[in-house]
Motif scaffolding. Sequence first.
Motif, PDB file in Angstrom:
ATOM      1  N   LEU A   1      27.638  48.198  43.179  1.00 32.41           N
ATOM      2  CA  LEU A   1      27.845  47.853  41.764  1.00 32.41           C
ATOM      3  C   LEU A   1      28.951  48.719  41.159  1.00 32.41           C
ATOM      4  O   LEU A   1      29.846  48.218  40.477  1.00 32.41           O
ATOM      5  CB  LEU A   1      26.556  48.080  40.969  1.00 32.41           C
ATOM      6  CG  LEU A   1      25.639  46.887  40.721  1.00 32.41           C
ATOM      7  CD1 LEU A   1      24.408  47.325  39.922  1.00 32.41           C
ATOM      8  CD2 LEU A   1      26.340  45.749  39.994  1.00 32.41           C
ATOM      9  N   ASP A   2      28.895  50.030  41.423  1.00 32.26           N
ATOM     10  CA  ASP A   2      29.917  50.942  40.889  1.00 32.26           C
ATOM     11  C   ASP A   2      31.301  50.532  41.353  1.00 32.26           C
ATOM     12  O   ASP A   2      32.290  50.661  40.629  1.00 32.26           O
ATOM     13  CB  ASP A   2      29.652  52.387  41.354  1.00 32.26           C
ATOM     14  CG  ASP A   2      28.495  52.998  40.579  1.00 32.26           C
ATOM     15  OD1 ASP A   2      28.119  52.432  39.543  1.00 32.26           O
ATOM     16  OD2 ASP A   2      27.966  54.036  41.039  1.00 32.26           O
ATOM     17  N   GLU A   3      31.381  50.035  42.585  1.00 33.52           N
ATOM     18  CA  GLU A   3      32.687  49.698  43.148  1.00 33.52           C
ATOM     19  C   GLU A   3      33.232  48.375  42.613  1.00 33.52           C
ATOM     20  O   GLU A   3      34.423  48.239  42.361  1.00 33.52           O
ATOM     21  CB  GLU A   3      32.584  49.650  44.672  1.00 33.52           C
ATOM     22  CG  GLU A   3      33.933  49.690  45.347  1.00 33.52           C
ATOM     23  CD  GLU A   3      33.808  50.045  46.815  1.00 33.52           C
ATOM     24  OE1 GLU A   3      33.527  51.217  47.127  1.00 33.52           O
ATOM     25  OE2 GLU A   3      33.985  49.140  47.651  1.00 33.52           O
TER      26      GLU A   3
ATOM     27  N   GLU B   1      35.737  43.502  38.374  1.00 37.49           N
ATOM     28  CA  GLU B   1      35.255  42.433  37.472  1.00 37.49           C
ATOM     29  C   GLU B   1      35.874  42.568  36.092  1.00 37.49           C
ATOM     30  O   GLU B   1      36.323  41.580  35.503  1.00 37.49           O
ATOM     31  CB  GLU B   1      33.734  42.543  37.297  1.00 37.49           C
ATOM     32  CG  GLU B   1      32.921  41.964  38.400  1.00 37.49           C
ATOM     33  CD  GLU B   1      31.451  41.881  37.995  1.00 37.49           C
ATOM     34  OE1 GLU B   1      30.859  42.920  37.697  1.00 37.49           O
ATOM     35  OE2 GLU B   1      30.927  40.762  37.972  1.00 37.49           O
ATOM     36  N   THR B   2      35.882  43.781  35.569  1.00 37.10           N
ATOM     37  CA  THR B   2      36.342  43.960  34.190  1.00 37.10           C
ATOM     38  C   THR B   2      37.861  43.853  34.079  1.00 37.10           C
ATOM     39  O   THR B   2      38.391  43.764  32.980  1.00 37.10           O
ATOM     40  CB  THR B   2      35.859  45.298  33.601  1.00 37.10           C
ATOM     41  OG1 THR B   2      36.168  46.328  34.522  1.00 37.10           O
ATOM     42  CG2 THR B   2      34.382  45.280  33.325  1.00 37.10           C
TER      43      THR B   2
ATOM     44  N   ASN C   1      27.854  46.953  32.729  1.00 39.25           N
ATOM     45  CA  ASN C   1      28.871  47.563  31.876  1.00 39.25           C
ATOM     46  C   ASN C   1      29.231  46.607  30.749  1.00 39.25           C
ATOM     47  O   ASN C   1      28.701  45.507  30.655  1.00 39.25           O
ATOM     48  CB  ASN C   1      30.114  47.896  32.701  1.00 39.25           C
ATOM     49  CG  ASN C   1      30.809  46.633  33.112  1.00 39.25           C
ATOM     50  OD1 ASN C   1      30.151  45.658  33.453  1.00 39.25           O
ATOM     51  ND2 ASN C   1      32.109  46.633  33.076  1.00 39.25           N
ATOM     52  N   ALA C   2      30.133  47.026  29.902  1.00 40.32           N
ATOM     53  CA  ALA C   2      30.420  46.213  28.729  1.00 40.32           C
ATOM     54  C   ALA C   2      31.646  45.336  28.929  1.00 40.32           C
ATOM     55  O   ALA C   2      32.776  45.772  28.761  1.00 40.32           O
ATOM     56  CB  ALA C   2      30.614  47.115  27.521  1.00 40.32           C
TER      57      ALA C   2
ATOM     58  N   GLU D   1      46.265  45.248  43.103  1.00 38.55           N
ATOM     59  CA  GLU D   1      47.299  46.173  42.585  1.00 38.55           C
ATOM     60  C   GLU D   1      46.725  47.077  41.518  1.00 38.55           C
ATOM     61  O   GLU D   1      47.040  48.258  41.445  1.00 38.55           O
ATOM     62  CB  GLU D   1      48.474  45.366  42.001  1.00 38.55           C
ATOM     63  CG  GLU D   1      49.504  45.009  43.047  1.00 38.55           C
ATOM     64  CD  GLU D   1      50.555  44.039  42.497  1.00 38.55           C
ATOM     65  OE1 GLU D   1      50.537  43.766  41.288  1.00 38.55           O
ATOM     66  OE2 GLU D   1      51.359  43.551  43.298  1.00 38.55           O
ATOM     67  N   LEU D   2      45.851  46.494  40.681  1.00 35.74           N
ATOM     68  CA  LEU D   2      45.203  47.304  39.638  1.00 35.74           C
ATOM     69  C   LEU D   2      44.251  48.328  40.259  1.00 35.74           C
ATOM     70  O   LEU D   2      43.809  49.258  39.605  1.00 35.74           O
ATOM     71  CB  LEU D   2      44.427  46.412  38.676  1.00 35.74           C
ATOM     72  CG  LEU D   2      45.252  45.589  37.688  1.00 35.74           C
ATOM     73  CD1 LEU D   2      44.364  44.570  36.985  1.00 35.74           C
ATOM     74  CD2 LEU D   2      45.925  46.478  36.661  1.00 35.74           C
ATOM     75  N   GLY D   3      43.963  48.081  41.554  1.00 36.06           N
ATOM     76  CA  GLY D   3      43.091  49.004  42.267  1.00 36.06           C
ATOM     77  C   GLY D   3      41.703  49.060  41.672  1.00 36.06           C
ATOM     78  O   GLY D   3      40.981  50.034  41.785  1.00 36.06           O
ATOM     79  N   GLY D   4      41.346  47.960  40.999  1.00 38.60           N
ATOM     80  CA  GLY D   4      40.022  47.936  40.400  1.00 38.60           C
ATOM     81  C   GLY D   4      39.932  48.768  39.136  1.00 38.60           C
ATOM     82  O   GLY D   4      38.855  49.017  38.629  1.00 38.60           O
TER      83      GLY D   4
END
Length: 422
Positions: free
Chosen positions: A79-81, A86-87, A144-145, A416-419
């Motif tokens: 989930l943390d990863e 997702e956001t 998360n939000a 690219e955003l690396g998450g």
Amino acid sequence: MKIYFKNAKILSQGTIIEGDVLVENDRIAYIGKPISVDADRVVDVAENLLMSGFTNAHCHTPSTVLRGISDDKPLEEWLDEIIPYETSMTEEDIYWSTMLGIAEYVSGGITSVEENYGNIKPIAQAYKKSGMRARVSIGLPNVNALEILPFETQFSIVQDAGLSAVCYAHSVYGTSEENLDKLTTFSHKNNLPVSIHMSETLKEVGDCTVKFDKTPPELLEEIGFFDRDCIVYHCVHCDKDDIQILANYDVGVITCPSSNLKLGSGIAPIYALQNAGIKIGIGTDGAYSNNSYDMFKEMFLVATLNKATLNRADIIPALDVVYMATKNGAELLGFENVGDIAVGNFADLILIDLSKPHNQPNNDIISNLVYATKSSDVYLTMINGKIVYENGKYFIGEEISEIYLKNQEIRVKIKELGGKNE
Ligand SMILES: [Zn+2]
């Protein structure tokens, strides 16, 4: 519009019959011996199988583009990863990722789905455009939000798209007590069903018991969550008292075996749930934890896992599992007249090619469906009387080549955003 299927083996009310099926507009109008009818199209089924489409009763479809992005991790670490990825997705990204999921659904015979995700505007748009039957979450979907619209606004978006709604809380660990309370109140006020991930991991049950001196079902019972029509996803770590609570409130359970296995969460006690009289549906869960939307894979696992854990080959027969994947799932999601080939039902049906080696001979077609058939054997998928997939061609409102291209672009961008979404 009339579509006439001739020369079919038909799975109806749990048995295989031979004959023809007439679909008139969005409904099944006739099943039986050949009749003369002035149809817009005649499909020769050539003794292959016509059956109800599947209900995927739990998924996070916008996660489709995140397939394979975080494998081989326990749930909390996973989930943390995935959350930063997702956001970092925009509304347009969510639309195209959902469309990719819908393409996978229809090519594998899934005709209805429970959608559990935030940011429902692009999701509702994708379902509406594709013609997919969907029950869409309103509420507080994520740990998360993501931007959360007011419940009333979310409800209007779902209704305006002609979809049904469910009040969805992520979990007892991912949704605050205050928010759980708000959601339950909203569901009462608007007479809506509720749903939640529940007792998925040992950690969830342990943490909840330490914090509240109650297991997740005990806590949810106390706050009145089960007073509404309710389904819970997973239910992997439930003891007999927990199961009794679910049975007392007629709570439905959606099992997602691939996701539970891959995240190392465990094996749901399906046989015990069944014996307690609890209705069970089957879900794939999201592509970031499964990693596919394949109801044949899920059916095989539901049929076999409890056989192995209990050393009982005689339990959970194939027909029970087919019901879970069709009629039971549809009923748990509140879809009426869906889940079986019957006169008057909505024409949500699929044609399965029985001519391939692994489906031969047809000693027992229902057994084959659970133990031998593959999702790639689905030749045609119809929802509400409209053909949405046929022999590699998609009719879901977007070109499949465009869907692939958009998802490739999103994949590159979020990598690219690396998450990171800062
Ligand atoms: Zn889930």
